[in-house]
Design an enzyme around this catalytic site. Structure first.
Site, PDB file in Angstrom:
ATOM      1  N   ILE A  11      -9.757   9.185  -3.804  1.00 48.27           N
ATOM      2  CA  ILE A  11     -10.112   8.723  -2.461  1.00 48.27           C
ATOM      3  C   ILE A  11      -9.743   9.796  -1.443  1.00 48.27           C
ATOM      4  O   ILE A  11      -8.659  10.408  -1.534  1.00 48.27           O
ATOM      5  CB  ILE A  11      -9.370   7.396  -2.111  1.00 48.27           C
ATOM      6  CG1 ILE A  11      -9.487   6.365  -3.254  1.00 48.27           C
ATOM      7  CG2 ILE A  11      -9.886   6.821  -0.789  1.00 48.27           C
ATOM      8  CD1 ILE A  11     -10.874   5.873  -3.578  1.00 48.27           C
TER       9      ILE A  11
ATOM     10  N   TYR B 192       4.610   9.498 -10.899  1.00 45.03           N
ATOM     11  CA  TYR B 192       3.610   8.676 -10.194  1.00 45.03           C
ATOM     12  C   TYR B 192       2.919   7.707 -11.171  1.00 45.03           C
ATOM     13  O   TYR B 192       2.775   6.517 -10.888  1.00 45.03           O
ATOM     14  CB  TYR B 192       2.593   9.604  -9.530  1.00 45.03           C
ATOM     15  CG  TYR B 192       1.550   8.916  -8.689  1.00 45.03           C
ATOM     16  CD1 TYR B 192       1.847   8.431  -7.416  1.00 45.03           C
ATOM     17  CD2 TYR B 192       0.232   8.768  -9.147  1.00 45.03           C
ATOM     18  CE1 TYR B 192       0.879   7.812  -6.630  1.00 45.03           C
ATOM     19  CE2 TYR B 192      -0.738   8.163  -8.378  1.00 45.03           C
ATOM     20  CZ  TYR B 192      -0.415   7.683  -7.111  1.00 45.03           C
ATOM     21  OH  TYR B 192      -1.377   7.079  -6.340  1.00 45.03           O
ATOM     22  N   ALA B 193       2.498   8.225 -12.324  1.00 45.59           N
ATOM     23  CA  ALA B 193       1.812   7.372 -13.305  1.00 45.59           C
ATOM     24  C   ALA B 193       2.725   6.247 -13.784  1.00 45.59           C
ATOM     25  O   ALA B 193       2.297   5.089 -13.910  1.00 45.59           O
ATOM     26  CB  ALA B 193       1.334   8.208 -14.491  1.00 45.59           C
ATOM     27  N   ALA B 194       3.999   6.575 -14.018  1.00 46.61           N
ATOM     28  CA  ALA B 194       4.948   5.542 -14.468  1.00 46.61           C
ATOM     29  C   ALA B 194       5.138   4.493 -13.381  1.00 46.61           C
ATOM     30  O   ALA B 194       5.179   3.288 -13.662  1.00 46.61           O
ATOM     31  CB  ALA B 194       6.283   6.181 -14.835  1.00 46.61           C
ATOM     32  N   SER B 195       5.233   4.942 -12.128  1.00 46.49           N
ATOM     33  CA  SER B 195       5.445   3.970 -11.037  1.00 46.49           C
ATOM     34  C   SER B 195       4.226   3.063 -10.888  1.00 46.49           C
ATOM     35  O   SER B 195       4.361   1.855 -10.706  1.00 46.49           O
ATOM     36  CB  SER B 195       5.745   4.687  -9.708  1.00 46.49           C
ATOM     37  OG  SER B 195       4.606   5.350  -9.192  1.00 46.49           O
ATOM     38  N   LYS B 196       3.042   3.642 -10.985  1.00 46.49           N
ATOM     39  CA  LYS B 196       1.824   2.840 -10.791  1.00 46.49           C
ATOM     40  C   LYS B 196       1.547   1.940 -12.005  1.00 46.49           C
ATOM     41  O   LYS B 196       0.974   0.865 -11.867  1.00 46.49           O
ATOM     42  CB  LYS B 196       0.634   3.754 -10.493  1.00 46.49           C
ATOM     43  CG  LYS B 196       0.736   4.461  -9.131  1.00 46.49           C
ATOM     44  CD  LYS B 196       0.761   3.457  -7.980  1.00 46.49           C
ATOM     45  CE  LYS B 196       0.726   4.098  -6.623  1.00 46.49           C
ATOM     46  NZ  LYS B 196       0.721   3.136  -5.522  1.00 46.49           N
TER      47      LYS B 196
ATOM     48  N   SER C 273      -3.224   2.725  -9.384  1.00 48.01           N
ATOM     49  CA  SER C 273      -4.035   3.950  -9.378  1.00 48.01           C
ATOM     50  C   SER C 273      -4.718   4.121 -10.726  1.00 48.01           C
ATOM     51  O   SER C 273      -4.190   3.684 -11.753  1.00 48.01           O
ATOM     52  CB  SER C 273      -3.136   5.161  -9.121  1.00 48.01           C
ATOM     53  OG  SER C 273      -3.842   6.357  -9.358  1.00 48.01           O
TER      54      SER C 273
ATOM     55  N   ASN D 145       0.802  -1.226   0.000  1.00 49.65           N
ATOM     56  CA  ASN D 145       0.000   0.000   0.000  1.00 49.65           C
ATOM     57  C   ASN D 145       0.838   1.280   0.000  1.00 49.65           C
ATOM     58  O   ASN D 145       0.415   2.297  -0.552  1.00 49.65           O
ATOM     59  CB  ASN D 145      -0.912  -0.013   1.233  1.00 49.65           C
ATOM     60  CG  ASN D 145      -1.550   1.340   1.484  1.00 49.65           C
ATOM     61  OD1 ASN D 145      -2.533   1.709   0.842  1.00 49.65           O
ATOM     62  ND2 ASN D 145      -0.982   2.103   2.415  1.00 49.65           N
TER      63      ASN D 145
HETATM   64  P1  NAP Z   1      -1.359   8.605   2.273  1.00 53.03           P
HETATM   65  O1  NAP Z   1      -2.556   9.136   2.987  1.00 53.03           O
HETATM   66  O2  NAP Z   1      -0.297   9.572   1.876  1.00 53.03           O
HETATM   67  O3  NAP Z   1      -0.723   7.430   3.141  1.00 53.03           O
HETATM   68  C1  NAP Z   1       0.437   6.789   2.692  1.00 53.03           C
HETATM   69  C2  NAP Z   1       1.077   6.113   3.848  1.00 53.03           C
HETATM   70  O4  NAP Z   1       2.303   5.519   3.398  1.00 53.03           O
HETATM   71  C3  NAP Z   1       1.446   7.057   4.979  1.00 53.03           C
HETATM   72  O5  NAP Z   1       1.077   6.480   6.222  1.00 53.03           O
HETATM   73  C4  NAP Z   1       2.946   7.200   4.834  1.00 53.03           C
HETATM   74  O6  NAP Z   1       3.635   7.450   6.044  1.00 53.03           O
HETATM   75  C5  NAP Z   1       3.321   5.850   4.305  1.00 53.03           C
HETATM   76  N1  NAP Z   1       4.613   5.870   3.632  1.00 53.03           N
HETATM   77  C6  NAP Z   1       5.117   6.846   2.833  1.00 53.03           C
HETATM   78  N2  NAP Z   1       6.327   6.505   2.400  1.00 53.03           N
HETATM   79  C7  NAP Z   1       6.611   5.286   2.942  1.00 53.03           C
HETATM   80  C8  NAP Z   1       7.732   4.432   2.880  1.00 53.03           C
HETATM   81  N3  NAP Z   1       8.813   4.761   2.175  1.00 53.03           N
HETATM   82  N4  NAP Z   1       7.688   3.261   3.575  1.00 53.03           N
HETATM   83  C9  NAP Z   1       6.613   2.928   4.310  1.00 53.03           C
HETATM   84  N5  NAP Z   1       5.522   3.721   4.400  1.00 53.03           N
HETATM   85  C10 NAP Z   1       5.525   4.889   3.734  1.00 53.03           C
HETATM   86  O7  NAP Z   1      -1.796   7.845   0.952  1.00 53.03           O
HETATM   87  P2  NAP Z   1      -3.178   7.114   0.595  1.00 53.03           P
HETATM   88  O8  NAP Z   1      -4.035   8.090  -0.128  1.00 53.03           O
HETATM   89  O9  NAP Z   1      -3.701   6.398   1.765  1.00 53.03           O
HETATM   90  O10 NAP Z   1      -2.642   6.091  -0.509  1.00 53.03           O
HETATM   91  C11 NAP Z   1      -2.381   4.713  -0.236  1.00 53.03           C
HETATM   92  C12 NAP Z   1      -2.035   4.025  -1.533  1.00 53.03           C
HETATM   93  O11 NAP Z   1      -3.121   4.161  -2.450  1.00 53.03           O
HETATM   94  C13 NAP Z   1      -0.817   4.626  -2.237  1.00 53.03           C
HETATM   95  O12 NAP Z   1      -0.073   3.606  -2.869  1.00 53.03           O
HETATM   96  C14 NAP Z   1      -1.440   5.541  -3.269  1.00 53.03           C
HETATM   97  O13 NAP Z   1      -0.581   5.764  -4.350  1.00 53.03           O
HETATM   98  C15 NAP Z   1      -2.671   4.747  -3.657  1.00 53.03           C
HETATM   99  N6  NAP Z   1      -3.732   5.561  -4.250  1.00 53.03           N
HETATM  100  C16 NAP Z   1      -4.318   6.571  -3.540  1.00 53.03           C
HETATM  101  C17 NAP Z   1      -5.335   7.324  -4.132  1.00 53.03           C
HETATM  102  C18 NAP Z   1      -6.050   8.445  -3.427  1.00 53.03           C
HETATM  103  O14 NAP Z   1      -6.887   9.115  -4.067  1.00 53.03           O
HETATM  104  N7  NAP Z   1      -5.797   8.713  -2.173  1.00 53.03           N
HETATM  105  C19 NAP Z   1      -5.714   7.028  -5.459  1.00 53.03           C
HETATM  106  C20 NAP Z   1      -5.091   6.003  -6.136  1.00 53.03           C
HETATM  107  C21 NAP Z   1      -4.100   5.269  -5.526  1.00 53.03           C
HETATM  108  P3  NAP Z   1       3.736   8.946   6.634  1.00 53.03           P
HETATM  109  O15 NAP Z   1       2.353   9.373   6.927  1.00 53.03           O
HETATM  110  O16 NAP Z   1       4.517   8.779   7.869  1.00 53.03           O
HETATM  111  O17 NAP Z   1       4.385   9.763   5.584  1.00 53.03           O
END
Ligand code: NAP
Length: 249
Positions: free
Chosen positions: A190, A157-161, A144, A92
């Site tokens: 989200i 980000y798009a390339a990584s996902k 994503s 995640n």
């Molecule tokens: P978020 O609120 O930013 O939470 C991400 C979490 O990952 C945070 O707790 C962060 O810790 C932790 N993190 C960051 N870097 C890390 C690392 N190097 N090692 C371990 N943990 C790390 O993000 P989210 O919105 O919940 O997203 C979760 C996943 O869903 C991600 O992969 C994101 O790309 C994907 N996603 C999200 C959305 C959206 O709309 N939100 C849409 C599509 C995909 P800290 O808080 O301590 O920094």
């Protein structure tokens, strides 16, 4: 609500101190799983661990960055010491470092690749080592909608996902012989700390483009992850499943 869908299972969720990861950890715990909590922030990890313990589940805190090989080695040593098996891995953890192409720095590119792509590689390789011994495993990756549509200002980000989709499809083929399934969830927009900094006006424009008329909640994503982490999805592997309110069909 609790149920027994995942009772007896152990699940590692990366980056689960907040946002979608936190909802996944709590949802899997309510379904009966013991949880390995990973985050880079110790305090959020400890707060979540207390909530999981309150649900009556075993919890192990393993802080560290998924993008660091040394951290992942230490985390898996700890998991092997504490648990006899690891059944579920949810990749995640993810970050954004948005910028337009001409302004994007090498550092912004590398940071996103290290966490979003190399992190998935490191964690899945280490988890598969354990899962293959037990001839059982469920890996769920977070990709994503951006990987499917592209998005201005998010080339890194798009390339990584999109890379996560490649990993998912390739490893579904490689790991099937060990009875390990691997699927990816592609969330749309989200409501989490990741999207909190987007200006309200832009958020409203995005929500107007969502057929279901609202941003998704972390729980919307977590419920799909629970299904993919359970035996109810036993014959599903290599799939990318969207959870996006219809924003991209
Ligand atoms: P978020 O609120 O930013 O939470 C991400 C979490 O990952 C945070 O707790 C962060 O810790 C932790 N993190 C960051 N870097 C890390 C690392 N190097 N090692 C371990 N943990 C790390 O993000 P989210 O919105 O919940 O997203 C979760 C996943 O869903 C991600 O992969 C994101 O790309 C994907 N996603 C999200 C959305 C959206 O709309 N939100 C849409 C599509 C995909 P800290 O808080 O301590 O920094």
């Amino acid at each position: 609500m609790t149920n027994n869908l995942l009772s007896g299972k152990t699940a590692l969720i990366t980056g689960c101190g907040r946002g979608i990861g936190k909802a996944i950890a709590l949802t899997l715990a309510r379904a009966g799983a013991d949880i390995v909590v990973n985050d880079i922030d110790q305090e959020t990890a400890e707060n979540l661990a207390a909530e999981i313990t309150g649900l009556g589940r075993k919890v192990l805190i393993c802080c560290g960055s998924v993008g660091s090989r040394a951290d992942i080695d230490a985390i898996f040593t700890k998991i092997k010491d504490e648990f006899e098996h690891l059944d579920i891995l949810v990749n995640n953890a993810g970050i954004t470092r948005d910028n337009m192409l001409m302004k994007m720095t090498d550092q912004e590119w590398d940071q996103v690749m290290d966490v979003n792509l190399k992190g998935v590689f490191y964690c899945t390789r280490a988890a598969a080592e354990m899962m293959k011994e037990q001839a059982y495993g469920k890996v769920v990756n977070l990709t994503s909608v951006t990987a499917l549509t592209g998005n201005v200002g998010q080339v890194n980000y798009a390339a990584s996902k999109a890379g996560v989709i490649g990993i998912t499809k390739t490893l579904a083929r490689e790991l099937a012989r060990f009875q390990i399934t691997i699927n990816a969830v592609a969330p749309g927009f989200i409501d989490t700390p990741m999207t909190a900094s987007i200006p309200d006006e832009i958020k409203q424009t995005i929500v107007r483009g969502i057929p279901l008329g609202r941003a998704g909640s972390p729980e919307d994503v977590a419920n799909l992850v629970k299904f993919l982490a359970s035996d109810e999805s036993a014959y599903i592997t290599g799939q990318i499943i969207s959870c996006n309110g219809g924003i991209y069909i």
